[in-house]
Design an enzyme around this catalytic site. Sequence first.
Site, mmCIF file in Angstrom:
data_model
loop_
_atom_site.group_PDB
_atom_site.id
_atom_site.type_symbol
_atom_site.label_atom_id
_atom_site.label_comp_id
_atom_site.label_asym_id
_atom_site.label_seq_id
_atom_site.Cartn_x
_atom_site.Cartn_y
_atom_site.Cartn_z
ATOM 1 N N HIS A 130 0.841 -1.202 0.000
ATOM 2 C CA HIS A 130 0.000 0.000 0.000
ATOM 3 C C HIS A 130 0.877 1.253 0.000
ATOM 4 C CE1 HIS A 130 -3.345 2.649 1.491
ATOM 5 N NE2 HIS A 130 -2.311 3.262 2.065
ATOM 6 N N GLU A 131 1.918 1.267 0.827
ATOM 7 C CA GLU A 131 2.789 2.438 0.897
ATOM 8 C C GLU A 131 3.585 2.620 -0.401
ATOM 9 O OE1 GLU A 131 2.278 4.490 3.105
ATOM 10 O OE2 GLU A 131 1.081 3.215 4.404
ATOM 11 N N HIS A 134 1.462 4.333 -2.910
ATOM 12 C CA HIS A 134 1.457 5.788 -2.729
ATOM 13 C C HIS A 134 2.663 6.411 -3.429
ATOM 14 C CE1 HIS A 134 -1.967 6.656 -0.260
ATOM 15 N NE2 HIS A 134 -1.574 5.905 0.756
ATOM 16 N N GLU A 206 -6.280 7.094 -0.780
ATOM 17 C CA GLU A 206 -6.201 5.886 0.046
ATOM 18 C C GLU A 206 -6.867 4.703 -0.649
ATOM 19 O OE1 GLU A 206 -4.543 5.244 2.888
ATOM 20 O OE2 GLU A 206 -3.705 7.249 2.626
#
Length: 317
Positions: A130-131, A134, A206
Amino acid sequence: MRFARTALLLAAMTALFLTVGYLIGGTGGTLIAFGAAVAMNLFAYWNSDRMVLSMYGAREIGPQDAPNFYGIVAELARRANMPMPKVYIIESDQPNAFATGRDPHHAAVAATTGLLNRLNGEEVAGVMAHELAHVQNRDTLIMTITATLAGAISMLGNFAFLFSATRSNDENGNSNPLGMVGSLIMMIVAPMAAMLVQMGISRGREYEADRLGAQICGNPLALASALAKLEQGAHATYNSAAERNPATAHMFIINPLHGGTRDNLFSTHPNTRNRIAALEALAAEMGVATGRSAGFAQPRSPWGQQPPSPPRRGPWG
C-alpha cells in the site's frame, strides 16, 4: 478519473489560496500569496521527507538490521518494478506505517514497531505494498503540496482578520471589501474549506493505494486483514508524536489520531470497513481465496529475528 478528480481539487485549493490573497491585498496580495505558495511548495518538495521522518524519530535500517522486514520491502519493490526505497522503523506501540519522498527515486517507507509486533508476514507485505503504491502514484508529493497549501490558507485567514483592523482601504483607495465581520468569517471558513479539499484528496488516494497495493502484493485479503488489526490497534494506542503533528495524519495508512475514525467530511481516511469491503470485492475479482499465500514468509518475529530477553531498545537493536 481519480487523477482528474485530484487535479480538480488541487486547482480548487490553489484558487482558494489566491482568492484569499486578493481579498486581503488586492492584486498585490494575490501576487504575494502566489509567491508564498511557490516558495512553500519548493521547500516542501525538497525537504518534506526528512522533516516528517525526523518528527517521528524514524531510524533507517538495512538488511542486516531487520532482514525479514527489509526483504519484504525489497521483494515488493521488485514486483512493482520500482527503485528500492529507504526503509525506516519508528519506535511506537501504535501499529501504523507511512511513505514519504518526492518521487520513486527519493522515497522512504516507515513502519512502527507496533505494526511489526502485531502483523504476520503476509499482512506486513500488504501494508508496505500500500505504501509503495502511494510512492508509485506520486501521492506523497501530492499530499505534501495540499498540506502546505492548507496551512498557508489557514495562515492567510488569520492575517485577513488581523489586517482588517488597520487596513480600511486598498491601494486604489477603495473600501476594504471584507471589513471586520467579513475577515472574521474568512478566518473561519477559508481554513475549513481548505481542510475539506485536503481530506477529499486524501481519502480518494487511500482507496487507490489499497487497490494498487493489493495487486502488488497479490493478496487483497492480507491487506484487508492488516487494516482490521491496524484500526483496532490505532484506536487503542495513543500516538503522542502524531497528536503533536496532526497535519501529518493523512500520511499514515490508518488515522493515528484518536477520535478520527468516522467516515465524514472531516476525516483524513475512508472508513476502514468500507476499505475492507472494497478489498474483499477486489479479491473476488482476482479469484483470491481465503488462506491463499502470496509467497511471503511467516516468521514468529516478522522482522526476521527473535527479540532479546530482556530487550534493551526493542528487538531491532
